[in-house]
Write a protein that holds these residues in place. Structure first.
Motif, PDB file in Angstrom:
ATOM      1  N   ARG A   1      -8.231 -46.940  15.368  1.00  0.00           N
ATOM      2  CA  ARG A   1      -7.606 -48.006  16.128  1.00  0.00           C
ATOM      3  C   ARG A   1      -8.096 -47.989  17.567  1.00  0.00           C
ATOM      4  O   ARG A   1      -8.896 -47.133  17.959  1.00  0.00           O
ATOM      5  CB  ARG A   1      -6.090 -47.861  16.052  1.00  0.00           C
ATOM      6  CG  ARG A   1      -5.563 -46.550  16.537  1.00  0.00           C
ATOM      7  CD  ARG A   1      -4.100 -46.346  16.151  1.00  0.00           C
ATOM      8  NE  ARG A   1      -3.966 -45.860  14.779  1.00  0.00           N
ATOM      9  CZ  ARG A   1      -3.539 -46.608  13.782  1.00  0.00           C
ATOM     10  NH1 ARG A   1      -3.193 -47.857  13.976  1.00  0.00           N
ATOM     11  NH2 ARG A   1      -3.432 -46.107  12.574  1.00  0.00           N
ATOM     12  N   SER A   2      -7.620 -48.959  18.350  1.00  0.00           N
ATOM     13  CA  SER A   2      -8.064 -49.094  19.734  1.00  0.00           C
ATOM     14  C   SER A   2      -7.525 -47.952  20.582  1.00  0.00           C
ATOM     15  O   SER A   2      -6.689 -47.161  20.158  1.00  0.00           O
ATOM     16  CB  SER A   2      -7.601 -50.437  20.295  1.00  0.00           C
ATOM     17  OG  SER A   2      -6.196 -50.524  20.270  1.00  0.00           O
TER      18      SER A   2
ATOM     19  N   PRO B   1       0.658 -54.144  25.052  1.00  0.00           N
ATOM     20  CA  PRO B   1      -0.500 -53.882  25.916  1.00  0.00           C
ATOM     21  C   PRO B   1      -1.754 -54.560  25.369  1.00  0.00           C
ATOM     22  O   PRO B   1      -1.821 -54.951  24.205  1.00  0.00           O
ATOM     23  CB  PRO B   1      -0.639 -52.348  25.872  1.00  0.00           C
ATOM     24  CG  PRO B   1       0.668 -51.843  25.345  1.00  0.00           C
ATOM     25  CD  PRO B   1       1.170 -52.923  24.438  1.00  0.00           C
ATOM     26  N   PRO B   2      -2.776 -54.693  26.221  1.00  0.00           N
ATOM     27  CA  PRO B   2      -4.040 -55.267  25.743  1.00  0.00           C
ATOM     28  C   PRO B   2      -4.821 -54.278  24.894  1.00  0.00           C
ATOM     29  O   PRO B   2      -4.535 -53.077  24.871  1.00  0.00           O
ATOM     30  CB  PRO B   2      -4.785 -55.592  27.045  1.00  0.00           C
ATOM     31  CG  PRO B   2      -4.242 -54.625  28.029  1.00  0.00           C
ATOM     32  CD  PRO B   2      -2.802 -54.414  27.655  1.00  0.00           C
ATOM     33  N   THR B   3      -5.792 -54.785  24.208  1.00  0.00           N
ATOM     34  CA  THR B   3      -6.612 -53.973  23.308  1.00  0.00           C
ATOM     35  C   THR B   3      -7.923 -53.620  23.996  1.00  0.00           C
ATOM     36  O   THR B   3      -8.612 -54.487  24.523  1.00  0.00           O
ATOM     37  CB  THR B   3      -6.910 -54.748  22.010  1.00  0.00           C
ATOM     38  OG1 THR B   3      -5.667 -55.089  21.387  1.00  0.00           O
ATOM     39  CG2 THR B   3      -7.735 -53.917  21.058  1.00  0.00           C
TER      40      THR B   3
ATOM     41  N   ARG C   1      -3.410 -51.137  19.081  1.00  0.00           N
ATOM     42  CA  ARG C   1      -3.332 -49.927  18.271  1.00  0.00           C
ATOM     43  C   ARG C   1      -3.234 -50.176  16.781  1.00  0.00           C
ATOM     44  O   ARG C   1      -2.941 -49.250  16.021  1.00  0.00           O
ATOM     45  CB  ARG C   1      -2.144 -49.052  18.721  1.00  0.00           C
ATOM     46  CG  ARG C   1      -2.191 -48.583  20.147  1.00  0.00           C
ATOM     47  CD  ARG C   1      -3.301 -47.605  20.383  1.00  0.00           C
ATOM     48  NE  ARG C   1      -3.003 -46.315  19.801  1.00  0.00           N
ATOM     49  CZ  ARG C   1      -3.903 -45.347  19.618  1.00  0.00           C
ATOM     50  NH1 ARG C   1      -5.157 -45.574  19.934  1.00  0.00           N
ATOM     51  NH2 ARG C   1      -3.561 -44.198  19.100  1.00  0.00           N
ATOM     52  N   GLU C   2      -3.484 -51.394  16.313  1.00  0.00           N
ATOM     53  CA  GLU C   2      -3.536 -51.571  14.870  1.00  0.00           C
ATOM     54  C   GLU C   2      -4.930 -51.206  14.371  1.00  0.00           C
ATOM     55  O   GLU C   2      -5.882 -51.091  15.143  1.00  0.00           O
ATOM     56  CB  GLU C   2      -3.175 -53.010  14.483  1.00  0.00           C
ATOM     57  CG  GLU C   2      -4.256 -54.038  14.722  1.00  0.00           C
ATOM     58  CD  GLU C   2      -3.887 -55.394  14.148  1.00  0.00           C
ATOM     59  OE1 GLU C   2      -2.973 -55.451  13.327  1.00  0.00           O
ATOM     60  OE2 GLU C   2      -4.507 -56.387  14.543  1.00  0.00           O
TER      61      GLU C   2
ATOM     62  N   TYR D   1      -4.849 -59.318  22.608  1.00  0.00           N
ATOM     63  CA  TYR D   1      -5.708 -59.852  23.661  1.00  0.00           C
ATOM     64  C   TYR D   1      -6.479 -58.692  24.271  1.00  0.00           C
ATOM     65  O   TYR D   1      -6.002 -57.554  24.307  1.00  0.00           O
ATOM     66  CB  TYR D   1      -4.902 -60.606  24.717  1.00  0.00           C
ATOM     67  CG  TYR D   1      -3.874 -59.780  25.452  1.00  0.00           C
ATOM     68  CD1 TYR D   1      -4.134 -59.286  26.734  1.00  0.00           C
ATOM     69  CD2 TYR D   1      -2.647 -59.487  24.872  1.00  0.00           C
ATOM     70  CE1 TYR D   1      -3.199 -58.530  27.411  1.00  0.00           C
ATOM     71  CE2 TYR D   1      -1.708 -58.737  25.547  1.00  0.00           C
ATOM     72  CZ  TYR D   1      -1.981 -58.263  26.807  1.00  0.00           C
ATOM     73  OH  TYR D   1      -1.065 -57.509  27.468  1.00  0.00           O
ATOM     74  N   LYS D   2      -7.678 -58.985  24.758  1.00  0.00           N
ATOM     75  CA  LYS D   2      -8.569 -57.939  25.230  1.00  0.00           C
ATOM     76  C   LYS D   2      -8.173 -57.441  26.616  1.00  0.00           C
ATOM     77  O   LYS D   2      -7.680 -58.204  27.450  1.00  0.00           O
ATOM     78  CB  LYS D   2     -10.008 -58.448  25.268  1.00  0.00           C
ATOM     79  CG  LYS D   2     -10.690 -58.504  23.921  1.00  0.00           C
ATOM     80  CD  LYS D   2     -12.155 -58.870  24.101  1.00  0.00           C
ATOM     81  CE  LYS D   2     -12.885 -58.875  22.766  1.00  0.00           C
ATOM     82  NZ  LYS D   2     -14.334 -59.182  22.931  1.00  0.00           N
ATOM     83  N   LEU D   3      -8.440 -56.175  26.838  1.00  0.00           N
ATOM     84  CA  LEU D   3      -8.380 -55.634  28.184  1.00  0.00           C
ATOM     85  C   LEU D   3      -9.657 -56.024  28.918  1.00  0.00           C
ATOM     86  O   LEU D   3     -10.757 -55.862  28.385  1.00  0.00           O
ATOM     87  CB  LEU D   3      -8.249 -54.109  28.129  1.00  0.00           C
ATOM     88  CG  LEU D   3      -8.217 -53.397  29.483  1.00  0.00           C
ATOM     89  CD1 LEU D   3      -6.863 -53.606  30.138  1.00  0.00           C
ATOM     90  CD2 LEU D   3      -8.492 -51.907  29.324  1.00  0.00           C
ATOM     91  N   SER D   4      -9.509 -56.587  30.101  1.00  0.00           N
ATOM     92  CA  SER D   4     -10.658 -56.995  30.916  1.00  0.00           C
ATOM     93  C   SER D   4     -10.778 -56.036  32.091  1.00  0.00           C
ATOM     94  O   SER D   4     -10.214 -56.270  33.164  1.00  0.00           O
ATOM     95  CB  SER D   4     -10.485 -58.437  31.412  1.00  0.00           C
ATOM     96  OG  SER D   4     -10.385 -59.327  30.324  1.00  0.00           O
TER      97      SER D   4
END
Length: 830
Positions: A6-7, A329-331, A355-356, A818-821
């Motif tokens: 996972r992330s 939280p973002p991924t 975290r999936e 949603y992505k972490l930028s």
């Protein structure tokens, strides 16, 4: 174990920094590249923020850098990459960099301006020399015939006439070739023929002072008499932007002027050479300054932009404070050159929930807690994610695209891109199609490699079978028992293979399909059965693997009830029905021999009767007690439906009522104790808080009030219907593996038969065959690339994409994150 699937973990952190250390700290965070800033000044205009002046100075420097870069490219030079890792310069260095850059830019402008002026002056001298050196010999009478008496009327009157004292004058110059005809025509008409014009093309090409390209010019000499005619000629030449030069009547004087011009040209060329040498020195200094300067100023600007998002308070010390949060939280998933294209396939469906389980493959590095109010990666080390899509996607593509020759061409094309990926010209290519292929070069590499493997399994290379090992069929035994005559064999180049003949089968072919099937008329029937059953087996296995992956999500998020109320019923439903179908296929392969193949029961009829609770008298069972097993499996599958439909909603409703019954009336004393407990819990959660979505803490009253049973039941009903019906439609969807594989093989066979086979049969002599095969092979190669590689490859790619998005990922992957930028200085060149 979690980091393998996972992330990365992220945390919400508040960082308080002294003003003097803020720039350095943010610069270091940019080097790490794992921190996302949240804008605390969203209500403040961009022109009113604290570091707006510094940002503008950086932007002005970037404009100067752009000018310098254009000058370097104009000179045909390249900028070397910066050496090493350059940090963001200290703020006091900005003034020094700006002064040095401005001084160099002004010097370059002066040198370039002087060079342009010298080139323009040299060009004028060369044009003047070309005009004087051209042998213009115009006739003494007009050559045009406009008017009835123009052929008989001389341009100049008789010397004994009244205009004997008039003097012949000259206008000489040069004009662009495409203007010459119009200029000559307009001069004649405007001056009514009272002139003599001679146009000549220059013998050599002259370099244009602006573009530097060689160009041809037309020189002209116009002789006339009369001041009014001269004024008209000068106005017309000015309108055509002609270069007009003095032209002496005496040849000796013109020759002297020509020599003087040539001497001036030589002197000017020497001066121009010195200017160009000095220009090259200036450009060399630009090449040294520009690469590191561009990197440093970009980093400096990025730091100031990040600081503009922070709030400002006086007298603070450096403090890092983790903030508990119930927001998802973002991924954060780190990729490298190899895994970026595979992760892109997954992200195109949807960014994974925090975290999936991630179906893509990713290589990541976790770092420390980091700044202002931000999201950061937590402390950790190197991790390698499970390679799901990196294996399954190229393999499913190759099942539909299996051909050794076509896979080898795709593999070599991708390998060439991989080997040249670090060349600047390859990276800088602006073609959109090329950028698409280049971005997925590693994906194409594995797709081609897997296609070579499945091509060996199918024993197909450009639709031709290859004999790598001895065949497992004895044609002699079949011929002896079939009684084929020579006349029959001459009329039937392809024969039907019948395995139900004694001695015809010598043993299994070591690897792949026996090449003798390519010479049989029942080749297509055999492949139809084989590939269709193979597609069902692969599809059910792929879907079961997707359901199995959901176990890791439920275990990670602390949802043990979903293992019993969702995952287990889903596996029973899928494997009890369609897993049983796979069992029937494999069992029939192992138990039914060639001798009993004609009377073997039909799997499809058994599978239909299984749902109808019926029996077919003409379709015998495959094994003893098959009807009982089928009835039990159907009952179990049907029994899982209400569990899927009601299990999770009832459990959540029971948990909701249980929490409500545990509450008691709260008095003033209870309130005080609750405050103490809450502060203790907050302190504990601050120190041991886990950022997982469902482990963030116990839901509060507001969250409890948001529990709506009707919505829970509705969502679970949609999930149940989608899964149960999807098992049927998704299994049928995997039959596209069979359909596209046969379509690719048949298209390849048609292309070979309609092009190469005809070309090979057109000439028997060596010379004729060689001449004919050149265009034939060229046509075959073009059609192979255009149809089988590009069109068929794109079709197989899209179908493999659909199988992953719809049939595989929906079993465990929500894609609602949603992505972490992160704030990073790293330029993504992957």
């Amino acid at each position: 174990m979690g980091s393998m699937f996972r992330s990365e973990e992220v945390a919400l952190v508040q960082l308080l920094l002294p003003t003097a250390a803020a720039y350095t700290c943010v610069s270091q965070l940019g080097e790490l590249g794992l921190v996302e800033f949240r804008d605390l000044n969203a209500s403040v205009s961009a022109f009113q923020r604290r570091f707006v002046v510094d940002v503008r100075r950086c932007e002005e420097l970037e404009k100067t850098f752009t000018f310098l870069q254009e000058e370097v490219q104009r000179a045909g030079l390249t900028l070397p990459p910066p050496e090493g890792t350059l940090p963001a310069p200290p703020p006091r260095e900005l003034l020094r960099i700006q002064e040095e850059t401005d001084r160099l830019a002004q010097e370059l402008r002066n040198v370039r301006g002087n060079q342009q002026a010298l080139r323009a002056q040299l060009h004028q001298l060369q044009l003047h020399s070309a005009v004087l050196s051209q042998s213009h010999g115009p006739p003494m009478a007009a050559a045009h015939t406009e008017g009835p008496s123009s052929e008989r009327t001389p341009l100049l009157p008789d010397a004994r006439g009244p205009h004997a004292d008039l003097k012949v004058n000259f206008v000489a110059g040069a004009v662009e070739p495409y203007k010459a005809a119009a200029l000559e025509r307009l001069l004649w008409r405007a001056c009514r023929g009272f002139l003599i014009a001679s146009f000549r093309e220059t013998e050599g090409q002259l370099e244009d002072p602006v573009t530097g390209e060689p160009a041809t010019w037309m020189t002209f000499v116009i002789s006339y008499w009369g001041e009014q005619i001269g004024q008209k000629i000068r106005k017309i030449t000015d309108c055509f932007h002609c270069h007009v030069f003095p032209y002496l009547e005496q040849e000796e004087a013109r020759h002297a002027v020509l020599q003087q011009l040539q001497q001036q040209s030589q002197e000017l060329q020497e001066v121009l050479g010195e200017a160009e040498r000095f220009l090259s020195q200036v450009l060399g200094r630009v090449q040294q300054l520009l690469p590191p300067g561009q990197v440093q100023i970009r980093k400096m600007k990025a730091v100031y932009l990040a600081l503009n998002q922070c709030s400002s308070e006086a007298g603070v010390s450096a403090v890092a404070h983790r903030i508990p949060s119930r927001d998802m939280p973002p991924t954060l998933i780190r990729t490298n050159r190899f895994t970026a294209s595979f992760q892109g396939i997954v992200d195109a469906y949807g960014v994974g929930r925090y975290r999936e389980v991630n179906p893509g493959e990713s290589h990541c590095i976790l770092t420390r807690d980091q700044p202002s109010q931000l999201l950061s990666g937590s402390q950790g080390g190197l991790c390698l994610r499970a390679p799901y899509t990196i294996i399954t996607f190229p393999f499913l593509f190759a099942v539909m695209f299996g051909d050794v020759g076509h896979g080898l061409l795709m593999f070599l094309f991708a390998l060439a891109m991989v080997l040249t990926e670090n060349r600047p010209a390859v990276k800088a290519a602006q073609n959109e199609i090329w950028q698409t292929f280049f971005g997925g070069r590693y994906l194409l590499l594995l797709m081609g490699l897997f296609s070579i493997y499945t091509g060996f399994i199918y024993n197909e290379c450009f639709s031709r079978a290859t004999t790598i090992f001895p065949s497992g069929w004895s044609v002699a035994a079949m011929a002896n028992q079939s009684g084929w005559s020579d006349e029959y064999l001459s009329q039937h180049p392809m024969l039907t293979l019948n395995p139900n003949i004694t001695g015809v089968f010598l043993g299994p072919y070591p690897f792949g399909i026996d090449p003798i099937w390519s010479l049989a008329t029942n080749h297509l029937s055999f492949l139809n059965s084989f590939k269709m059953k193979m597609s069902v087996i692969l599809g059910v296995t792929h879907m079961a693997f997707g359901v199995f992956l959901s176990i890791f999500n439920h275990m990670h998020f602390g949802q043990a009830h979903r293992l019993l109320l969702e995952t287990l019923p889903e596996l029973i439903f899928l494997l009890g029905l369609f897993g049983y179908l796979v069992f029937l296929i494999v069992y029939k392969w192992l138990q039914v021999s060639a001798a009993s193949a004609s009377t073997a029961p039909s799997i499809l009829i058994h599978f239909i009767n299984m749902f109808l609770f019926a029996q077919s008298p003409t379709n015998q069972p495959l094994f003893h007690g098959q009807e009982v097993v089928q009835y039990v499996l159907v009952v179990l599958a049907l029994a899982t439906v209400p569990i899927l439909l009601l299990g999770t909603p009832l459990y959540l409703l029971r948990q909701h009522h249980h929490r409500n019954t545990q509450r008691r009336p709260v008095g003033q004393q209870d309130k005080d104790s609750d405050k103490l407990l809450a502060s203790s819990d907050a302190s504990t959660s601050e120190n041991t808080w886990s950022p997982d979505e469902e482990k963030a803490g116990i839901p509060g009253d507001d969250e409890e009030a948001e529990f709506v049973p009707s919505e829970v039941f509705m969502h679970q009903a949609i999930h149940t219907i989608e899964f149960c019906l999807g098992c049927i439609s998704n299994t049928a969807s995997y039959l596209r593996l069979w359909a596209l594989s046969l379509a690719h093989a048949q298209l390849s066979e048609v292309l070979w038969a309609m092009v190469m086979r005809i070309g090979l049969g057109m000439g028997r002599e060596m010379g004729v065959a060689a001449v004919v095969l050149v265009p034939v092979f060229a046509a075959f190669a073009v059609l192979t690339v255009a149809i089988l590689l590009v069109m068929e490859g794109l079709s197989a790619f899209l179908h493999a994409l659909r199988l992953h998005w719809v049939e595989f990922q929906n079993k465990f992957y929500s894609g609602t994150g949603y992505k972490l930028s992160p704030f990073t200085f790293t330029v993504d060149n992957e």
